[in-house]
Design a protein around this motif. Structure first.
Motif, short mmCIF file in Angstrom:
data_model
loop_
_atom_site.label_atom_id
_atom_site.label_comp_id
_atom_site.label_asym_id
_atom_site.label_seq_id
_atom_site.Cartn_x
_atom_site.Cartn_y
_atom_site.Cartn_z
N GLN A 4 0.84 -1.20 0.00
CA GLN A 4 0.00 0.00 0.00
C GLN A 4 0.87 1.25 0.00
O GLN A 4 1.94 1.28 0.61
N ARG A 5 0.40 2.23 -0.67
CA ARG A 5 1.10 3.50 -0.69
C ARG A 5 0.76 4.27 0.57
O ARG A 5 -0.38 4.31 1.01
N ARG A 6 1.73 4.93 1.10
CA ARG A 6 1.49 5.73 2.30
C ARG A 6 1.03 7.15 1.95
O ARG A 6 0.31 7.76 2.70
N ASN A 7 1.49 7.69 0.83
CA ASN A 7 1.15 9.07 0.44
C ASN A 7 0.13 9.05 -0.68
O ASN A 7 0.47 9.05 -1.85
N LYS A 8 -1.10 9.03 -0.33
CA LYS A 8 -2.16 9.09 -1.34
C LYS A 8 -2.50 10.55 -1.61
O LYS A 8 -2.51 11.37 -0.71
#
Length: 132
Positions: A4-8
């Motif tokens: 998962q990306r942390r910076n959406k």
């Protein structure tokens, strides 16, 4: 394994900054539009008691106390005045102009311009300032 990306990216859009810019532009255009109607020819207009604001005419004839004439801030001789007014108003739907005469201008100079309007069936308005 799922990564998962942390910076959406945030899909929300704030209109607060845009409304500030539009408000400032509105104020700017209101101030500049009122100043745009002023003429560069310095004449002291006579005072009048009851003055109604009218729609500004597309053409302005200014008369200084020394008898010099100006059409839309351009100096014009007495002989050139009538043909120039006729050529500028030719083709206009509203065949009218404003006379801006200094309060110390000779009456004969104002009457000369009024006679041009009468002869050619032009409507005229005489500029004044509100009496305080």
């Amino acid at each position: 394994m799922k990564i998962q990306r942390r910076n959406k990216a945030n899909p929300e859009f704030s209109l607060a900054a845009m409304t500030d810019v539009i408000l400032l532009m509105l104020i700017f255009f209101m101030i500049t539009s009122s100043a745009a109607n002023q003429s560069a020819i310095d004449v002291k207009l006579p005072k009048a008691g009851a003055v109604e604001d009218n729609i500004p005419n597309p053409l302005t004839v200014s008369i200084k106390p020394d008898g010099s004439y100006f059409v839309d801030d351009s100096p014009v001789t007495r002989d050139q005045l009538e043909p120039l007014i006729i050529s500028k108003l030719n083709g206009q739907a509203n065949k009218s102009f404003t006379i801006r005469a200094d309060e110390n201008t000779m009456h004969k100079d104002v009457v000369f311009v009024m006679e041009i309007a009468e002869k050619n069936k032009f409507n005229i308005a005489i500029a004044t300032v509100k009496d305080k």
